[in-house]
Design a protein around this motif. Structure first.
Motif, PDB file in Angstrom:
ATOM      1  N   LYS A 105      -7.480 -10.051  -4.912  1.00  0.00           N
ATOM      2  CA  LYS A 105      -7.325  -8.674  -5.423  1.00  0.00           C
ATOM      3  C   LYS A 105      -5.955  -8.128  -5.067  1.00  0.00           C
ATOM      4  CE  LYS A 105      -9.786  -8.459  -7.764  1.00  0.00           C
ATOM      5  NZ  LYS A 105     -10.920  -9.202  -8.163  1.00  0.00           N
ATOM      6  N   LEU A 106      -5.560  -8.320  -3.792  1.00  0.00           N
ATOM      7  CA  LEU A 106      -4.268  -7.768  -3.375  1.00  0.00           C
ATOM      8  C   LEU A 106      -3.127  -8.410  -4.159  1.00  0.00           C
ATOM      9  CD1 LEU A 106      -3.145  -5.684  -1.279  1.00  0.00           C
ATOM     10  CD2 LEU A 106      -2.442  -7.664   0.057  1.00  0.00           C
ATOM     11  N   LYS A 107      -3.196  -9.737  -4.322  1.00  0.00           N
ATOM     12  CA  LYS A 107      -2.124 -10.440  -5.045  1.00  0.00           C
ATOM     13  C   LYS A 107      -1.977  -9.876  -6.458  1.00  0.00           C
ATOM     14  CE  LYS A 107      -3.741 -14.605  -3.699  1.00  0.00           C
ATOM     15  NZ  LYS A 107      -3.888 -15.994  -3.268  1.00  0.00           N
ATOM     16  N   GLU A 108      -3.098  -9.821  -7.187  1.00  0.00           N
ATOM     17  CA  GLU A 108      -2.957  -9.516  -8.612  1.00  0.00           C
ATOM     18  C   GLU A 108      -2.588  -8.066  -8.890  1.00  0.00           C
ATOM     19  OE1 GLU A 108      -7.751  -9.585  -9.702  1.00  0.00           O
ATOM     20  OE2 GLU A 108      -6.320 -10.218 -11.207  1.00  0.00           O
ATOM     21  N   ILE A 109      -2.947  -7.163  -7.974  1.00  0.00           N
ATOM     22  CA  ILE A 109      -2.691  -5.744  -8.231  1.00  0.00           C
ATOM     23  C   ILE A 109      -1.409  -5.248  -7.573  1.00  0.00           C
ATOM     24  CG2 ILE A 109      -3.655  -3.416  -7.911  1.00  0.00           C
ATOM     25  CD1 ILE A 109      -5.104  -5.307  -9.868  1.00  0.00           C
ATOM     26  N   SER A 110      -1.119  -5.772  -6.357  1.00  0.00           N
ATOM     27  CA  SER A 110       0.045  -5.230  -5.630  1.00  0.00           C
ATOM     28  C   SER A 110       1.254  -6.155  -5.719  1.00  0.00           C
ATOM     29  CB  SER A 110      -0.311  -5.037  -4.164  1.00  0.00           C
ATOM     30  OG  SER A 110      -0.389  -6.306  -3.524  1.00  0.00           O
TER      31      SER A 110
ATOM     32  N   LEU B   5     -10.617  -1.447  -2.792  1.00  0.00           N
ATOM     33  CA  LEU B   5      -9.913  -0.156  -2.695  1.00  0.00           C
ATOM     34  C   LEU B   5      -8.531  -0.325  -2.069  1.00  0.00           C
ATOM     35  CD1 LEU B   5     -12.912   2.065  -1.548  1.00  0.00           C
ATOM     36  CD2 LEU B   5     -11.651   2.349  -3.686  1.00  0.00           C
ATOM     37  N   LEU B   6      -8.459  -1.168  -1.054  1.00  0.00           N
ATOM     38  CA  LEU B   6      -7.181  -1.409  -0.383  1.00  0.00           C
ATOM     39  C   LEU B   6      -6.164  -1.990  -1.375  1.00  0.00           C
ATOM     40  CD1 LEU B   6      -6.282  -0.992   2.530  1.00  0.00           C
ATOM     41  CD2 LEU B   6      -6.941  -3.348   3.027  1.00  0.00           C
ATOM     42  N   ALA B   7      -6.608  -2.944  -2.164  1.00  0.00           N
ATOM     43  CA  ALA B   7      -5.727  -3.551  -3.164  1.00  0.00           C
ATOM     44  C   ALA B   7      -5.321  -2.494  -4.197  1.00  0.00           C
ATOM     45  CB  ALA B   7      -6.442  -4.712  -3.850  1.00  0.00           C
ATOM     46  N   TYR B   8      -6.303  -1.723  -4.636  1.00  0.00           N
ATOM     47  CA  TYR B   8      -6.035  -0.708  -5.657  1.00  0.00           C
ATOM     48  C   TYR B   8      -4.971   0.283  -5.167  1.00  0.00           C
ATOM     49  CZ  TYR B   8      -6.482   3.483  -8.412  1.00  0.00           C
ATOM     50  OH  TYR B   8      -6.175   4.593  -9.175  1.00  0.00           O
ATOM     51  N   TYR B   9      -5.214   0.868  -3.972  1.00  0.00           N
ATOM     52  CA  TYR B   9      -4.282   1.898  -3.506  1.00  0.00           C
ATOM     53  C   TYR B   9      -2.907   1.304  -3.197  1.00  0.00           C
ATOM     54  CZ  TYR B   9      -8.034   5.287  -3.439  1.00  0.00           C
ATOM     55  OH  TYR B   9      -9.035   6.130  -3.831  1.00  0.00           O
ATOM     56  N   THR B  10      -2.880   0.060  -2.722  1.00  0.00           N
ATOM     57  CA  THR B  10      -1.581  -0.563  -2.454  1.00  0.00           C
ATOM     58  C   THR B  10      -0.826  -0.742  -3.768  1.00  0.00           C
ATOM     59  OG1 THR B  10      -2.611  -1.736  -0.613  1.00  0.00           O
ATOM     60  CG2 THR B  10      -0.446  -2.496  -1.275  1.00  0.00           C
ATOM     61  N   GLY B  11      -1.515  -1.222  -4.784  1.00  0.00           N
ATOM     62  CA  GLY B  11      -0.887  -1.407  -6.104  1.00  0.00           C
ATOM     63  C   GLY B  11      -0.367  -0.089  -6.652  1.00  0.00           C
TER      64      GLY B  11
ATOM     65  N   ASN C 103       2.671   0.009  -9.458  1.00  0.00           N
ATOM     66  CA  ASN C 103       2.313  -1.032 -10.435  1.00  0.00           C
ATOM     67  C   ASN C 103       1.325  -0.520 -11.479  1.00  0.00           C
ATOM     68  OD1 ASN C 103       3.835  -2.570  -8.798  1.00  0.00           O
ATOM     69  ND2 ASN C 103       2.166  -3.739  -7.902  1.00  0.00           N
ATOM     70  N   ASP C 104       1.297  -1.213 -12.602  1.00  0.00           N
ATOM     71  CA  ASP C 104       0.298  -0.917 -13.634  1.00  0.00           C
ATOM     72  C   ASP C 104      -0.982  -1.656 -13.231  1.00  0.00           C
ATOM     73  OD1 ASP C 104      -1.275  -0.662 -15.837  1.00  0.00           O
ATOM     74  OD2 ASP C 104       0.228  -1.309 -17.294  1.00  0.00           O
ATOM     75  N   VAL C 105      -1.816  -1.018 -12.433  1.00  0.00           N
ATOM     76  CA  VAL C 105      -2.949  -1.738 -11.840  1.00  0.00           C
ATOM     77  C   VAL C 105      -3.987  -2.204 -12.866  1.00  0.00           C
ATOM     78  CG1 VAL C 105      -2.808  -0.791  -9.503  1.00  0.00           C
ATOM     79  CG2 VAL C 105      -4.081   0.426 -11.243  1.00  0.00           C
ATOM     80  N   ASP C 106      -4.112  -1.481 -13.968  1.00  0.00           N
ATOM     81  CA  ASP C 106      -5.110  -1.915 -14.957  1.00  0.00           C
ATOM     82  C   ASP C 106      -4.649  -3.138 -15.732  1.00  0.00           C
ATOM     83  OD1 ASP C 106      -7.064  -0.122 -14.371  1.00  0.00           O
ATOM     84  OD2 ASP C 106      -6.495   1.333 -15.907  1.00  0.00           O
TER      85      ASP C 106
END
Ligand code: AGP
Length: 608
Positions: free
Chosen positions: A485-490, A582-588, A593-596
């Motif tokens: 999750k962290l890789k792909e979003i942030s 959530l951690l990945a989301y907020y970091t992204g 980043n364009d998280v979606d």
């Protein structure tokens, strides 16, 4: 999850219906249809596939009228097809309906109506509602709808048209959303605000059991007893774009927050009488399981990570050896799959080409197969011998969240079901897990309430180059999902390691600038995990620990703690993954980043 719209006013109904459906297409997109009162009768046009297919049909067969309803479908009962698309009519299209949800007792009602001579065209649960209205018609539209509602059970938003009252639409809901947009000389019905926001910001939000009679001159709302209800008008303040995401800034966050419902829906369909676990679609008996030597789970990405957790579940409860393989690797290594293998493929989209190819290969080698998927009628669902659906609803964000937690739920229940059949679990064990699963949605809510704390922790990650995730046993599988999750979003490099494996090389990379996320929910390896955390702390790395709220020891070893409600070790992954999402989301988000739609990635990977 489907999208519903309705219009009554002075303009061409089909213009609003199509525009509204386009804004709701995120809710379902396997077919679409509209019904409009045109030339003295209710006319229906509907088409399988995206809304564009319906629009094409309407170019040659336009529907002209000032009142109508529409629907975009995400199939539950009956695969995606023209005939299963909504709206559905009775024998004479006198009553026409669109529906979102599930009519649980439709089989029994359908049987009764068939005996009375009603002719059904589709395989849907919805069609019974139209025929039931025809059967119960007493000449008073509202009273007829009330009688229909009294007969049906389940969850629904239902919107009705009656050819005898071509100026009126009646709608009602239970456990599904419905709003009414209030215009000037026109009124709108929709599952969600985005459909109406460019026409009006004044809306009624319907409560369960309420019925709205919608005409161009006004809207009257009644309670379940038929008594008038005075509704408060809500003024929508969101922008059109924000409204599409239900007020959330991103689909990913919306989908993270939809997990209590997605988990509840997926749990509920597998609980039968006496709280036994049921899998109607499998139709297995004990001898089917006795004929299995091993289970192969194959999938990609997040779905593969769900498979890694499922290995623990199945081996523990059903006592069958499980091998988990990345789908793109499986078919290139001459696998030892036989006719005594059960192949379980997991895929949110049901269209991932690597997973589909692995499934075909396993079947070619003689394996029996089950698909665990979120997409009805998808290629993988069609290819497999049996299908288990997760009820996550459409997942739009590229990063998989609610699909993953519902996969875990379905796979845990599948493992228990196998154990039930084989006699390798006691009834008491089953009941314990069922009870725990039933209270899971509230526990997820509790974690979500803490999201601002997690957002604060994301500040620690925004500037770093590497993050390590560690865990032991099932927590290791969850750590892998957290790292992905962290890789792909942030776009931050993240790796997951089994806690005990760090000292065999990776510890050399642990420096004060490398945060470590440590998942510590498995009681049987708890003390070992604490030792691994101390190894990391001794290199001055910051450690964010994820553990149970009553675990006072964890906080002694870590720099920050994310607490989750206490559950058993098997249920824990379904909770511990949420703070990581959530951690990945907020970091992204904090990194801009364009998280979606993260760079280089696609939601459904249909290339090898
Ligand atoms: C998850 O966040 C990913 N975007 C990706 O790993 C995904 O899970 C994988 O591509 C498999 O997709 P599927 O479940 O639709 O088969």
């Amino acid at each position: 999850m489907c999208g519903i719209v309705g219009y009554v006013g002075e303009k061409e109904a089909s213009d609003f219906l199509i525009e509204g459906l386009r804004r709701l297409e995120y809710r379902g997109y396997d077919s679409a249809g509209i019904a409009v009162y045109d030339q003295g009768k209710i006319q229906i046009e509907k088409k399988m596939g995206r809304l564009a297919n319906l629009e094409k049909v309407l170019e040659t067969h336009p529907l002209h009228g000032k009142i109508g309803i529409g629907h975009t479908r995400w199939a539950t009962h009956g695969g995606p097809s023209d005939v299963n698309a909504h709206p559905h009519g009775d024998c004479h299209n006198h009553f026409v309906v669109v529906h979102n949800g599930i009519i649980e007792n439709y089989m029994e009602i359908k049987k009764e109506l068939l005996e009375k001579g009603h002719i059904f065209k589709s395989e849907t649960d919805t069609e019974v509602v139209a025929h039931l209205a025809e059967e119960l018609d007493d000449g008073d539209f509202l009273s007829t709808v009330r009688k229909v509602i009294a007969r049906i059970t389940g969850s629904y938003t239902l919107v009705f048209m009656d050819a005898a009252q071509p100026d009126t639409i009646i709608c009602t809901k239970k456990d599904n959303p419905l709003i009414i947009g209030l215009g000037q000389g026109e009124n709108f019905i929709a599952s969600d605000i985005p459909a109406v926001i460019s026409h009006t910001r004044r809306i009624y939000i319907l409560n369960d059991g309420e019925m709205a009679v919608v005409r161009k001159t006004g809207v009257s709302v009644y309670d379940g007893e038929g008594l008038p209800v005075s509704k408060k008008i809500h003024e929508v303040t969101w922008s059109a774009e924000a409204a599409e995401k239900g007020g959330y800034p991103h689909f990913m966050l919306k989908e993270i927050y939809e997990q209590p419902k997605a988990v509840r829906d997926t749990v509920n369909i597998h609980i039968g009488q006496d709280s036994q676990i049921v899998f109607d679609t499998l139709n297995w008996n004990k001898s089917d399981l006795m004929g299995m030597d091993n289970i192969l789970i194959t999938a990609c990405g997040t779905a593969y990570h769900a498979g890694l957790v499922a290995k623990h579940y199945i081996e523990q409860f059903a006592r069958i050896p499980v091998e988990v393989d990345i789908a793109s690797e499986y078919r290139y290594r001459r696998p030892l799959t036989t006719e005594r293998t059960l192949a379980v493929v997991i895929s949110q989209s049901g269209e991932t080409i690597d997973t589909l190819a692995a499934l075909k290969e396993a079947r070619r080698l003689g394996a029996r197969s089950i698909a665990v998927t979120n997409s009805i009628g998808s290629s993988i669902a069609r290819e497999a011998d049996r299908v288990i659906y997760t009820l996550a609803g459409p997942e739009i964000a590229v990063a998989s969240t609610k699909a993953y937690t519902t996969q875990l739920v379905a796979l845990l229940m599948l493992a228990l079901y196998m154990g039930q059949l084989k006699g390798t679990v006691t009834n008491e064990q089953v009941q314990d897990v069922v009870k725990a699963l039933q209270t899971l949605p509230e526990k997820i809510e509790k974690i979500l309430e803490n999201s601002q704390y997690i957002a604060g922790l994301a500040d620690h990650l925004t500037k770093v180059k590497d993050v390590f995730y560690i865990g032991r046993s099932i927590d290791y599988a969850i750590a892998m999902e957290g790292a992905l999750k962290l890789k792909e979003i942030s776009y931050i490099h993240a790796e997951a390691y089994a806690g005990g494996e760090l000292k065999h090389g990776t510890l050399a990379l642990i420096v004060p600038e490398t945060p470590v996320i440590a998942v510590a929910t498995q009681d049987d390896v708890k003390s070992k995990m604490y030792s691994n955390i101390q190894e990391v702390r001794a290199r001055n790395a910051e450690v964010i620990g994820i553990g149970f709220d009553d675990d006072r020891e964890l906080e002694k070893y870590v720099t920050e703690t994310i607490r989750i409600p206490r559950v058993s070790g098997f249920i824990a992954p379904i909770l511990s993954v949420i703070p990581m999402q959530l951690l990945a989301y907020y970091t992204g988000v904090k990194r801009g980043n364009d998280v979606d739609k993260p760079r280089n990635l696609a939601k459904s990977v249909t290339v090898e």
